[in-house]
Enzyme design. Sequence first.
Site, PDB file in Angstrom:
ATOM      1  N   LYS A  84       0.811  -1.224   0.000  1.00  0.00           N
ATOM      2  CA  LYS A  84       0.000   0.000   0.000  1.00  0.00           C
ATOM      3  C   LYS A  84       0.838   1.263   0.000  1.00  0.00           C
ATOM      4  O   LYS A  84       0.432   2.266  -0.587  1.00  0.00           O
ATOM      5  CB  LYS A  84      -0.936  -0.002   1.198  1.00  0.00           C
ATOM      6  CG  LYS A  84      -2.002  -1.062   1.102  1.00  0.00           C
ATOM      7  CD  LYS A  84      -3.056  -0.808   2.146  1.00  0.00           C
ATOM      8  CE  LYS A  84      -4.155  -1.811   1.995  1.00  0.00           C
ATOM      9  NZ  LYS A  84      -5.334  -1.446   2.759  1.00  0.00           N
ATOM     10  N   HIS A 103     -14.524  -2.872   8.868  1.00  0.00           N
ATOM     11  CA  HIS A 103     -13.892  -2.591   7.582  1.00  0.00           C
ATOM     12  C   HIS A 103     -14.150  -3.675   6.539  1.00  0.00           C
ATOM     13  O   HIS A 103     -13.461  -3.757   5.528  1.00  0.00           O
ATOM     14  CB  HIS A 103     -12.384  -2.363   7.736  1.00  0.00           C
ATOM     15  CG  HIS A 103     -12.057  -1.360   8.793  1.00  0.00           C
ATOM     16  ND1 HIS A 103     -12.492  -0.062   8.737  1.00  0.00           N
ATOM     17  CD2 HIS A 103     -11.370  -1.477   9.947  1.00  0.00           C
ATOM     18  CE1 HIS A 103     -12.076   0.586   9.813  1.00  0.00           C
ATOM     19  NE2 HIS A 103     -11.395  -0.257  10.572  1.00  0.00           N
ATOM     20  N   GLU A 120      -2.268   7.177   7.848  1.00  0.00           N
ATOM     21  CA  GLU A 120      -3.130   8.015   7.018  1.00  0.00           C
ATOM     22  C   GLU A 120      -3.962   8.889   7.944  1.00  0.00           C
ATOM     23  O   GLU A 120      -4.269   8.497   9.065  1.00  0.00           O
ATOM     24  CB  GLU A 120      -4.132   7.141   6.226  1.00  0.00           C
ATOM     25  CG  GLU A 120      -3.637   6.697   4.891  1.00  0.00           C
ATOM     26  CD  GLU A 120      -4.641   5.798   4.170  1.00  0.00           C
ATOM     27  OE1 GLU A 120      -5.838   5.815   4.517  1.00  0.00           O
ATOM     28  OE2 GLU A 120      -4.204   5.080   3.277  1.00  0.00           O
ATOM     29  N   ARG A 138      -7.949  -7.817  -8.915  1.00  0.00           N
ATOM     30  CA  ARG A 138      -8.680  -9.085  -9.108  1.00  0.00           C
ATOM     31  C   ARG A 138     -10.155  -8.767  -9.293  1.00  0.00           C
ATOM     32  O   ARG A 138     -10.556  -7.621  -9.163  1.00  0.00           O
ATOM     33  CB  ARG A 138      -8.516  -9.957  -7.863  1.00  0.00           C
ATOM     34  CG  ARG A 138      -8.902  -9.174  -6.617  1.00  0.00           C
ATOM     35  CD  ARG A 138      -9.018 -10.003  -5.387  1.00  0.00           C
ATOM     36  NE  ARG A 138      -9.010  -9.209  -4.190  1.00  0.00           N
ATOM     37  CZ  ARG A 138     -10.039  -8.555  -3.671  1.00  0.00           C
ATOM     38  NH1 ARG A 138     -11.208  -8.581  -4.286  1.00  0.00           N
ATOM     39  NH2 ARG A 138      -9.938  -7.852  -2.567  1.00  0.00           N
TER      40      ARG A 138
HETATM   41  P1  ADP Z   1      -8.162  -3.273   3.567  1.00  0.00           P
HETATM   42  O1  ADP Z   1      -7.294  -3.463   2.373  1.00  0.00           O
HETATM   43  O2  ADP Z   1      -7.585  -3.857   4.825  1.00  0.00           O
HETATM   44  O3  ADP Z   1      -9.584  -3.677   3.326  1.00  0.00           O
HETATM   45  P2  ADP Z   1      -8.673  -0.461   2.965  1.00  0.00           P
HETATM   46  O4  ADP Z   1      -7.571   0.505   2.816  1.00  0.00           O
HETATM   47  O5  ADP Z   1      -9.317  -0.954   1.718  1.00  0.00           O
HETATM   48  O6  ADP Z   1      -8.160  -1.697   3.841  1.00  0.00           O
HETATM   49  O7  ADP Z   1      -9.784   0.143   3.914  1.00  0.00           O
HETATM   50  C1  ADP Z   1     -10.876  -0.626   4.370  1.00  0.00           C
HETATM   51  C2  ADP Z   1     -11.906   0.274   5.008  1.00  0.00           C
HETATM   52  O8  ADP Z   1     -11.340   0.971   6.129  1.00  0.00           O
HETATM   53  C3  ADP Z   1     -12.441   1.370   4.105  1.00  0.00           C
HETATM   54  O9  ADP Z   1     -13.501   0.907   3.307  1.00  0.00           O
HETATM   55  C4  ADP Z   1     -12.892   2.396   5.118  1.00  0.00           C
HETATM   56  O10 ADP Z   1     -14.125   1.982   5.681  1.00  0.00           O
HETATM   57  C5  ADP Z   1     -11.846   2.306   6.202  1.00  0.00           C
HETATM   58  N1  ADP Z   1     -10.738   3.278   5.982  1.00  0.00           N
HETATM   59  C6  ADP Z   1      -9.594   3.046   5.316  1.00  0.00           C
HETATM   60  N2  ADP Z   1      -8.804   4.134   5.301  1.00  0.00           N
HETATM   61  C7  ADP Z   1      -9.457   5.095   5.984  1.00  0.00           C
HETATM   62  C8  ADP Z   1      -9.169   6.472   6.348  1.00  0.00           C
HETATM   63  N3  ADP Z   1      -8.009   7.053   6.006  1.00  0.00           N
HETATM   64  N4  ADP Z   1     -10.085   7.143   7.058  1.00  0.00           N
HETATM   65  C9  ADP Z   1     -11.246   6.558   7.432  1.00  0.00           C
HETATM   66  N5  ADP Z   1     -11.570   5.284   7.139  1.00  0.00           N
HETATM   67  C10 ADP Z   1     -10.698   4.547   6.434  1.00  0.00           C
END
Ligand code: ADP
Length: 501
Positions: free
Chosen positions: A116, A235, A200, A291
Site C-alpha cells: 500500500k 472494515h 493516514e 482481481r
Molecule cells: P483493507 O485493504 O484492509 O480492506 P482499505 O484501505 O481498503 O483496507 O480500507 C478498508 C476500510 O477501512 C475502508 O472501506 C474504510 O471503511 C476504512 N478506511 C480506510 N482508510 C481510511 C481512512 N483514512 N479514514 C477513514 N476510514 C478509512
Amino acid sequence: MFNKILVANRGEIALRVIRAAHELGVKAVAVYSEADRLAPHVLAADEAYLIGPPPSAQSYLRADVLIDVAKRCGAEAIHPGYGFLSERAPFIQAVRDAGLVFIGPSPDAVTAMGDKTAARARMIDAGVPVVPGTKEALRDAAEARTVAGEVGYPVLLKAAAGGGGKGMRVVMTEDEIERAFESAGNEAQAAFGDRSVYIEKYLVGPRHIEIQLLADRHGNTLHLGERECSIQRRHQKLIEEAPSAVLTPDERRAMGEMAVAAARAVNYEGAGTVECLYQDGEFYFLEMNTRIQVEHPVTELVTGVDLVQWQIRIAAGEAIPFTQDEITWEGHAIECRITSEDPANSFLPSTGRIGNLTLPSGPGVRWDGGIATGVEVGLFYDPMLAKLIVHGPTRLEAIDRMKRALLELRVEGVDTSVPFHLRVMDEADFRAGRLDIRYLENHEAELLGASVDEELIRAAALAAALLEEERRTQRSVSRPQASTSASGGSAWRNRAGWSRG
Ligand code: ADP
C-alpha cells in the site's frame, strides 16, 4: 479463445467463473479440498481434482499443486477468483513460467499495487489524490508519534501489506499512538508476515466508493462506474450497491478518469477496482484490488457487461469492442452478502450441514451461491455462503425487491446474516441513501439488537401463502402435483413443493 481453463478457487466465485467459461464455450476444471467433495463448483465443472486436506494452506493455496493439475489436465489458463492466490505475484509468475496464462494482471502490476505504501507513492506520482499521510512505512513508535502529530489526529495506522481490515488501528489521541503502533504491527505480522505499518489521516464519516475497471492489452482502459460499499462491519463490506445514491455524473466521470489513470500507471490488464474514500465531493485513492471483487455483480446488472467473461476474453487476447461512451448505467442494483454468521450474536460464525434450501427467484433476482443441501459449512473457509443480488428500475424498488427476495430465501442448518439484511432494507437512513462507513456503528441498536422476530414474520407469510394455495387447490381439481407436495411433512418442505408447482 481457450479450450479449457482451471479455476483455482472454491465456493460461489468458482461457480461464477465456471458459468462464465461455459457461456464462452470453454471447458472448466475445478479443484477441491477434502472438505469440498460435494460442493456445487465441483459438480458444475467438466472435470474436478482433489488437491488436499481442508486447510487452505494444504489445498487452495498450494500453487505448485494447482499448476501441476492445470498442466496435467491440459488447461491453458488459470482463473484465481478472489482471495487465496489471486493477488500473489510469485504465483502469477509461476503460472507464466509453466507456460500457462494467468487470467488477471501481470505480476508487476500486482506487486506495484500490493504494497500500500508503494502504491500510494506511485499514485501521487500519477497525480491521483490519496488520503494525506506517509508515503513510506514507519520505522518505529517514535516516528509514528512525530508523523501522527504532523498529519493531525485522528489518524489511522494501516498495514502496508494489508487487506480485509487487518492491521488497522484508529488512533484518536497522542497517548494511544505507541500502543496502537505495536498492536497494528503485531496483527500485520500475524496476518501477512510483514509488520510494516504507515499512517493516514483518519477521515471521519466518509463513504467507501469504488470504481470498476476493465483493461485489455490493446490500449483500452475503461471504467464501469462506481459501487457504494459503505455498509461495513470492521472494515469488511456487507451490502453493496450501484450506482451510489450521491455521485453526480460529473463526479462519476472524474472518479472514473482517476481510476483509469491509476490503472494506466501500472499497465493494468483485466478487471480491477480502485477503492476510494469520498467525502463532501472530494475523493481519495485508498488502494487498487487487482482481481475480480465479491461485489462485481452489481456493476454487471447496471451496465449489462459480464465482467468475468471479459476477464477470460482479455486474457485470451481479445480487445474490448466497446468504448467508454458506450457504457451506460441502467436502474439500480443491490447485493447482500449471505454469510454463515449470527447477527444477533455479534456475527459469531455458525457451522453445520445445509438442510433445506429455498432460493429466491423471480424478476430482477440473481443468486450467486456456493452452497447446496447436504454441504457442510465449517470453519476452514470464509463464512460467505452466497450473494443475493437484485436489480430494479429505481433504488427504492431495488430495496423492496431485495426485501422480497430475502423473505423468500430459506437456509436451514446454519444461522445466516439474512435477518440483519432484512432490517437494513427497512431502516430509514438506508432507504434515504444516507450512508457512510460508520453506518453500522450508528445503527447498531436497530440492526443488531433484539426487536421484531423475523422468523415470526416469515412463518406468518408462509402460513398465509399455504392457506391461499390450499384454497386454490380446492377450487381446481387438475392440480395433483400441488396436493402431493402439500402432504409431504414439514411446512418448509410444503413450501418448496408449492413454489415449484
Ligand atoms: P483493507 O485493504 O484492509 O480492506 P482499505 O484501505 O481498503 O483496507 O480500507 C478498508 C476500510 O477501512 C475502508 O472501506 C474504510 O471503511 C476504512 N478506511 C480506510 N482508510 C481510511 C481512512 N483514512 N479514514 C477513514 N476510514 C478509512
